[in-house]
Design a protein around this motif. Structure first.
Motif, PDB file in Angstrom:
ATOM      1  N   MET A   1      -7.014 -26.413  61.504  1.00 33.58           N
ATOM      2  CA  MET A   1      -7.515 -27.598  62.151  1.00 33.58           C
ATOM      3  C   MET A   1      -8.974 -27.059  62.778  1.00 33.58           C
ATOM      4  O   MET A   1      -9.812 -28.035  62.426  1.00 33.58           O
ATOM      5  CB  MET A   1      -6.506 -27.823  63.396  1.00 33.58           C
ATOM      6  CG  MET A   1      -5.379 -28.359  62.810  1.00 33.58           C
ATOM      7  SD  MET A   1      -5.048 -30.015  61.932  1.00 33.58           S
ATOM      8  CE  MET A   1      -5.137 -31.159  63.321  1.00 33.58           C
ATOM      9  N   ASN A   2      -9.103 -26.151  63.395  1.00 27.58           N
ATOM     10  CA  ASN A   2     -10.608 -25.791  63.787  1.00 27.58           C
ATOM     11  C   ASN A   2     -11.544 -25.613  62.669  1.00 27.58           C
ATOM     12  O   ASN A   2     -12.664 -25.882  62.761  1.00 27.58           O
ATOM     13  CB  ASN A   2     -10.488 -24.553  64.514  1.00 27.58           C
ATOM     14  CG  ASN A   2      -9.866 -24.849  65.857  1.00 27.58           C
ATOM     15  OD1 ASN A   2      -9.861 -26.043  66.426  1.00 27.58           O
ATOM     16  ND2 ASN A   2      -8.997 -23.837  66.490  1.00 27.58           N
ATOM     17  N   THR A   3     -11.191 -24.910  61.514  1.00 28.55           N
ATOM     18  CA  THR A   3     -11.596 -24.777  60.426  1.00 28.55           C
ATOM     19  C   THR A   3     -12.104 -26.022  59.677  1.00 28.55           C
ATOM     20  O   THR A   3     -13.433 -26.123  59.448  1.00 28.55           O
ATOM     21  CB  THR A   3     -10.984 -23.871  59.198  1.00 28.55           C
ATOM     22  OG1 THR A   3     -10.620 -22.590  60.070  1.00 28.55           O
ATOM     23  CG2 THR A   3     -11.949 -23.539  57.954  1.00 28.55           C
ATOM     24  N   LEU A   4     -11.469 -26.899  59.637  1.00 33.76           N
ATOM     25  CA  LEU A   4     -11.800 -28.129  58.934  1.00 33.76           C
ATOM     26  C   LEU A   4     -12.599 -28.976  60.019  1.00 33.76           C
ATOM     27  O   LEU A   4     -13.641 -29.700  59.415  1.00 33.76           O
ATOM     28  CB  LEU A   4     -10.431 -29.303  59.029  1.00 33.76           C
ATOM     29  CG  LEU A   4      -9.253 -28.816  58.004  1.00 33.76           C
ATOM     30  CD1 LEU A   4      -7.980 -29.533  58.117  1.00 33.76           C
ATOM     31  CD2 LEU A   4      -9.900 -28.619  56.615  1.00 33.76           C
ATOM     32  N   ALA A   5     -12.491 -28.603  61.262  1.00 31.28           N
ATOM     33  CA  ALA A   5     -13.473 -29.579  62.048  1.00 31.28           C
ATOM     34  C   ALA A   5     -14.878 -28.873  61.824  1.00 31.28           C
ATOM     35  O   ALA A   5     -15.782 -29.678  62.022  1.00 31.28           O
ATOM     36  CB  ALA A   5     -12.900 -29.370  63.602  1.00 31.28           C
ATOM     37  N   ARG A   6     -14.972 -27.645  61.726  1.00 30.99           N
ATOM     38  CA  ARG A   6     -16.170 -27.080  61.562  1.00 30.99           C
ATOM     39  C   ARG A   6     -16.953 -27.553  60.106  1.00 30.99           C
ATOM     40  O   ARG A   6     -18.044 -27.663  59.965  1.00 30.99           O
ATOM     41  CB  ARG A   6     -16.231 -25.499  61.618  1.00 30.99           C
ATOM     42  CG  ARG A   6     -15.747 -24.945  63.361  1.00 30.99           C
ATOM     43  CD  ARG A   6     -16.907 -25.265  64.243  1.00 30.99           C
ATOM     44  NE  ARG A   6     -18.143 -24.684  64.031  1.00 30.99           N
ATOM     45  CZ  ARG A   6     -18.577 -23.467  64.340  1.00 30.99           C
ATOM     46  NH1 ARG A   6     -17.651 -22.860  64.957  1.00 30.99           N
ATOM     47  NH2 ARG A   6     -19.745 -22.922  64.109  1.00 30.99           N
ATOM     48  N   LEU A   7     -15.901 -27.262  59.215  1.00 29.63           N
ATOM     49  CA  LEU A   7     -16.511 -27.615  57.900  1.00 29.63           C
ATOM     50  C   LEU A   7     -17.037 -29.122  57.873  1.00 29.63           C
ATOM     51  O   LEU A   7     -17.929 -29.350  57.070  1.00 29.63           O
ATOM     52  CB  LEU A   7     -15.242 -27.351  56.853  1.00 29.63           C
ATOM     53  CG  LEU A   7     -15.009 -25.880  56.549  1.00 29.63           C
ATOM     54  CD1 LEU A   7     -13.973 -25.681  55.720  1.00 29.63           C
ATOM     55  CD2 LEU A   7     -16.124 -25.178  56.156  1.00 29.63           C
ATOM     56  N   LEU A   8     -16.288 -30.120  58.313  1.00 25.06           N
ATOM     57  CA  LEU A   8     -16.773 -31.416  58.274  1.00 25.06           C
ATOM     58  C   LEU A   8     -18.120 -31.529  58.829  1.00 25.06           C
ATOM     59  O   LEU A   8     -18.728 -32.513  58.519  1.00 25.06           O
ATOM     60  CB  LEU A   8     -15.509 -32.338  59.207  1.00 25.06           C
ATOM     61  CG  LEU A   8     -14.470 -32.574  58.146  1.00 25.06           C
ATOM     62  CD1 LEU A   8     -13.268 -33.352  59.007  1.00 25.06           C
ATOM     63  CD2 LEU A   8     -14.777 -33.350  56.826  1.00 25.06           C
ATOM     64  N   THR A   9     -18.617 -30.880  59.717  1.00 27.56           N
ATOM     65  CA  THR A   9     -19.974 -30.836  60.453  1.00 27.56           C
ATOM     66  C   THR A   9     -20.873 -29.896  59.900  1.00 27.56           C
ATOM     67  O   THR A   9     -22.012 -29.895  60.476  1.00 27.56           O
ATOM     68  CB  THR A   9     -19.859 -30.705  62.004  1.00 27.56           C
ATOM     69  OG1 THR A   9     -19.139 -29.402  62.411  1.00 27.56           O
ATOM     70  CG2 THR A   9     -18.822 -31.932  62.726  1.00 27.56           C
ATOM     71  N   SER A  10     -20.451 -29.421  58.980  1.00 31.32           N
ATOM     72  CA  SER A  10     -21.354 -28.055  58.170  1.00 31.32           C
ATOM     73  C   SER A  10     -22.673 -28.977  57.363  1.00 31.32           C
ATOM     74  O   SER A  10     -22.536 -30.058  57.198  1.00 31.32           O
ATOM     75  CB  SER A  10     -20.713 -27.038  57.553  1.00 31.32           C
ATOM     76  OG  SER A  10     -20.183 -28.042  56.429  1.00 31.32           O
ATOM     77  N   ARG A  11     -23.905 -28.186  57.335  1.00 33.02           N
ATOM     78  CA  ARG A  11     -24.714 -28.621  56.579  1.00 33.02           C
ATOM     79  C   ARG A  11     -24.446 -29.237  55.101  1.00 33.02           C
ATOM     80  O   ARG A  11     -24.765 -29.957  54.577  1.00 33.02           O
ATOM     81  CB  ARG A  11     -25.845 -27.562  56.597  1.00 33.02           C
ATOM     82  CG  ARG A  11     -27.067 -28.024  56.011  1.00 33.02           C
ATOM     83  CD  ARG A  11     -28.177 -26.894  55.552  1.00 33.02           C
ATOM     84  NE  ARG A  11     -27.622 -25.826  55.129  1.00 33.02           N
ATOM     85  CZ  ARG A  11     -27.501 -25.571  53.755  1.00 33.02           C
ATOM     86  NH1 ARG A  11     -28.156 -26.539  52.983  1.00 33.02           N
ATOM     87  NH2 ARG A  11     -27.031 -24.636  53.196  1.00 33.02           N
ATOM     88  N   GLU A  12     -23.571 -28.192  54.646  1.00 28.82           N
ATOM     89  CA  GLU A  12     -23.014 -28.525  52.945  1.00 28.82           C
ATOM     90  C   GLU A  12     -22.404 -29.676  52.996  1.00 28.82           C
ATOM     91  O   GLU A  12     -22.561 -30.529  52.213  1.00 28.82           O
ATOM     92  CB  GLU A  12     -22.338 -27.419  52.561  1.00 28.82           C
ATOM     93  CG  GLU A  12     -21.760 -27.550  51.175  1.00 28.82           C
ATOM     94  CD  GLU A  12     -20.688 -26.345  50.714  1.00 28.82           C
ATOM     95  OE1 GLU A  12     -20.363 -26.617  49.346  1.00 28.82           O
ATOM     96  OE2 GLU A  12     -20.536 -25.605  51.597  1.00 28.82           O
ATOM     97  N   ALA A  13     -21.477 -30.269  53.971  1.00 27.52           N
ATOM     98  CA  ALA A  13     -20.780 -31.357  54.139  1.00 27.52           C
ATOM     99  C   ALA A  13     -21.465 -32.484  54.363  1.00 27.52           C
ATOM    100  O   ALA A  13     -21.559 -33.550  53.807  1.00 27.52           O
ATOM    101  CB  ALA A  13     -19.485 -31.327  55.424  1.00 27.52           C
ATOM    102  N   MET A  14     -22.555 -32.624  55.057  1.00 25.11           N
ATOM    103  CA  MET A  14     -23.594 -33.527  55.455  1.00 25.11           C
ATOM    104  C   MET A  14     -24.375 -33.991  54.388  1.00 25.11           C
ATOM    105  O   MET A  14     -24.700 -35.053  54.092  1.00 25.11           O
ATOM    106  CB  MET A  14     -24.430 -33.079  56.635  1.00 25.11           C
ATOM    107  CG  MET A  14     -23.777 -33.144  57.945  1.00 25.11           C
ATOM    108  SD  MET A  14     -22.791 -34.567  58.644  1.00 25.11           S
ATOM    109  CE  MET A  14     -21.093 -34.257  58.150  1.00 25.11           C
ATOM    110  N   GLU A  15     -24.742 -32.707  53.655  1.00 26.52           N
ATOM    111  CA  GLU A  15     -25.731 -33.103  52.491  1.00 26.52           C
ATOM    112  C   GLU A  15     -24.657 -33.686  51.333  1.00 26.52           C
ATOM    113  O   GLU A  15     -25.212 -34.610  50.447  1.00 26.52           O
ATOM    114  CB  GLU A  15     -26.314 -31.500  51.526  1.00 26.52           C
ATOM    115  CG  GLU A  15     -27.301 -30.771  52.545  1.00 26.52           C
ATOM    116  CD  GLU A  15     -28.461 -31.602  52.716  1.00 26.52           C
ATOM    117  OE1 GLU A  15     -28.851 -32.570  51.807  1.00 26.52           O
ATOM    118  OE2 GLU A  15     -29.471 -31.114  53.579  1.00 26.52           O
ATOM    119  N   ALA A  16     -23.552 -33.313  51.228  1.00 28.48           N
ATOM    120  CA  ALA A  16     -22.789 -34.015  50.191  1.00 28.48           C
ATOM    121  C   ALA A  16     -22.493 -35.527  50.512  1.00 28.48           C
ATOM    122  O   ALA A  16     -22.512 -36.385  49.698  1.00 28.48           O
ATOM    123  CB  ALA A  16     -21.325 -33.249  50.099  1.00 28.48           C
TER     124      ALA A  16
END
Length: 561
Positions: free
Chosen positions: A76-91
């Protein structure tokens, strides 16, 4: 003695009094804060927040272990961090036309794990409500799309390696089996097989057996790894997709005004306490007590005067009953304390003008005269005379004329409409009047006045404005000090008391005029017994008595006597 608070633990009363005294400051601060809050909220650009809820379910065995719970929390914590990562925002930004700014988008995206659940809340804040909704749903869709590639449980690399090894081993095993079949047919075709061929067939059989055993082992490992992977696998699904937000996050005018008023009220009360703390004006008898050994003898409550009487001295009556009764009580206290030591003159003084000194002197004289005493009140403030106006009599001849020998004391004394009360006005002001206002000249006149009345009240000029006050203090028997609540300044009162200390005039006490909050406290010392005293019938009998000069009197007590 008086004080603004009772003895014992301090209650809420003094604090309420401070707030009430500074109520306009509190109101002004509250109103200004409310207006600023409303105007400030209008300057804030509108912002809309869209929210979607995603469930991250873990397929696990029935047994709940610490390892499973810890793994789920990490996922759950990993998903939360991945969703706010630069890569996710660029996508996400790349899916919009025109392309959104990934950095600005990242500032408005927040992902929170709902405690004790399998839910993730994705909130997107943006100035455009449609963009906020679309971004929130896009992030949720990316999670479901990349469930296997990105958010799958650990162990995918092991499974791939096992499958690759099995594929390679299976291909090798198939080749070896084909070779074994060919060699076996060749040996059967020959009547006598060659020894080398027999050896080759035997080695190939051994190798095939070994490969089959290895293949079975790898296949078992793959089955076990697949089962473990299924236990740790996650299933992502959108529970509550984002909808178009109808209201912006900017507070409404009413909410802004309420919040501003609340903060303004708190700030206004704080400013009131700070302002009151820094206020140099007298507000309580406790402040007076810090100046020296001075008792607050009486607190005169506020009183109202008709508009026509506000620029002149006014006599109190039944319309100002509380103030009049306070003056009556003060008069009796002053007279009794003076008579205990056979003293006949009381100087009524103040540090500055405008504190009601002359008004108190006038009403003290009237109250004592109405009680049957023979009273003489002297207008010693020759620069600002006022007693003659209160009694509608001419101010000359008066004090200065008597001191300079221009007329006799009997000629200068004026009768009033109050039986037993006579007035010695200030007199005319000539070139030599300043010479008249000196202790050696005032002393004999005062001694003669004392022989003609039960008590002589001297209305003194302000101590800090004129040296005449100290000249009067040098010849008077006692002094009554007047201050006004919320007007007299502490530093000025302290300076006046310091100057009076050099002329050694004993003080009866202090009177607080227009006091709103001071209440009486039990006396620190038991009251003294006043002697029986018969008032004089008229001035001729009292004039026959001789009073000792002041310098021959043995003074008893100190400033607080």
């Amino acid at each position: 003695m008086l004080d603004s608070t009772q003895e014992g633990p301090m209650g809420i009363g003094p604090y309420v009094a401070i707030v009430w005294r500074r109520k306009w400051l509190v109101v002004l601060t509250t109103v200004v804060a409310a207006v600023v809050a409303v105007l400030g909220s209008r300057l804030i650009p509108p912002s809309y927040t869209a929210m979607t809820t995603v469930r991250v379910a873990q397929v696990s065995s029935d047994a709940v272990t610490y390892t499973a719970l810890s793994y789920n929390e990490r996922i759950m914590n990993t998903l939360a961090r991945l969703l706010t990562s630069r890569e996710a925002m660029e996508a996400v930004a790349a899916r919009f036309t025109p392309r959104l700014d990934a950095g600005e988008l990242a500032q408005g995206v927040t992902v929170e794990v709902v405690p004790e659940t399998e839910l993730l809340e994705i909130a997107v804040e943006h100035a455009d409500p449609h963009v906020a909704m679309a971004v929130a749903n896009t992030l949720a869709a990316m999670m479901t799309e990349r469930d296997h590639d990105v958010f799958y449980g650990p162990g995918g690399a092991v499974l791939d390696a096992l499958r690759a090894e099995l594929d390679l081993l299976g291909a090798t095993l198939a080749d070896d089996r084909t070779a074994l079949v060919n060699l076996t047919r060749r040996a059967e075709a020959e009547e006598t097989a060659e020894p080398a061929l027999e050896v080759a067939i035997q080695e190939l059989r051994w190798r095939i057996r070994y490969q089959e055993e290895t293949y079975e082992s790898l296949l078992g490992q793959l089955d076990r790894a697949s089962l473990g992977q299924q236990l740790l696998a996650t299933s992502i699904s959108v529970i509550d997709p984002a909808v178009l937000p109808e209201r912006s996050g900017r507070p409404s005018r009413m909410m802004s005004a309420a919040l501003g008023m609340m903060l303004g009220l708190v700030g206004g009360v704080g400013l009131a306490f700070v302002r009151d703390r820094l206020d140099p004006r007298i507000r309580s008898a406790r402040q007076i007590a810090e100046l020296g050994d001075l008792d607050v003898l009486m607190a005169i409550p506020p009183f109202r005067l008709p508009r026509r009487d506000r620029k002149r001295l006014a006599r109190l009556d039944h319309t100002n009953r509380e103030a009049w009764e306070a003056c009556r009580a003060l008069g009796r206290m002053v007279f009794t304390r003076a008579q205990v030591r056979q003293e006949r003159s009381v100087l009524i003084a103040s540090a500055d003008a405008g504190v009601g000194r002359s008004t108190i002197a006038l009403n003290l004289a009237v109250s004592l005269a109405e009680s049957g005493l023979s009273i003489i009140v002297v207008d010693g403030d020759v620069r600002r005379p006022g007693l003659h106006q209160a009694f509608d009599i001419p101010h000359s001849p008066g004090l200065t004329n008597v001191v300079l020998g221009e007329c006799s004391l009997h000629d200068a004394l004026a009768e009033t409409t109050v039986q037993g009360l006579r007035v010695l006005t200030s007199g005319s002001i000539g070139p030599a009047f300043s010479q008249a206002m000196s202790a050696p000249r005032l002393g004999p006149v005062l001694r003669e006045l004392e022989a003609m009345a039960d008590l002589v009240l001297l209305d003194s000029p302000s101590i800090l404005e004129s040296a005449d006050a100290l000249e009067w203090a040098a010849v008077a028997h006692r002094l009554l000090f007047i201050v006004m609540e919320d007007q007299s300044l502490l530093n000025q009162v302290a300076e006046a008391i310091r100057r009076l200390g050099h002329v050694h005039c004993p003080t009866i006490g202090m009177v607080v005029n227009r006091a709103h909050r001071m209440v009486p406290l039990p006396p620190e010392n038991p009251p003294f017994e006043a002697p029986t005293f018969e008032p004089r019938a008229h001035a001729l009998q009292s004039a026959a008595l001789t009073m000792a000069p002041r310098d021959t009197i043995t003074w008893v007590g100190d400033w607080n006597a």
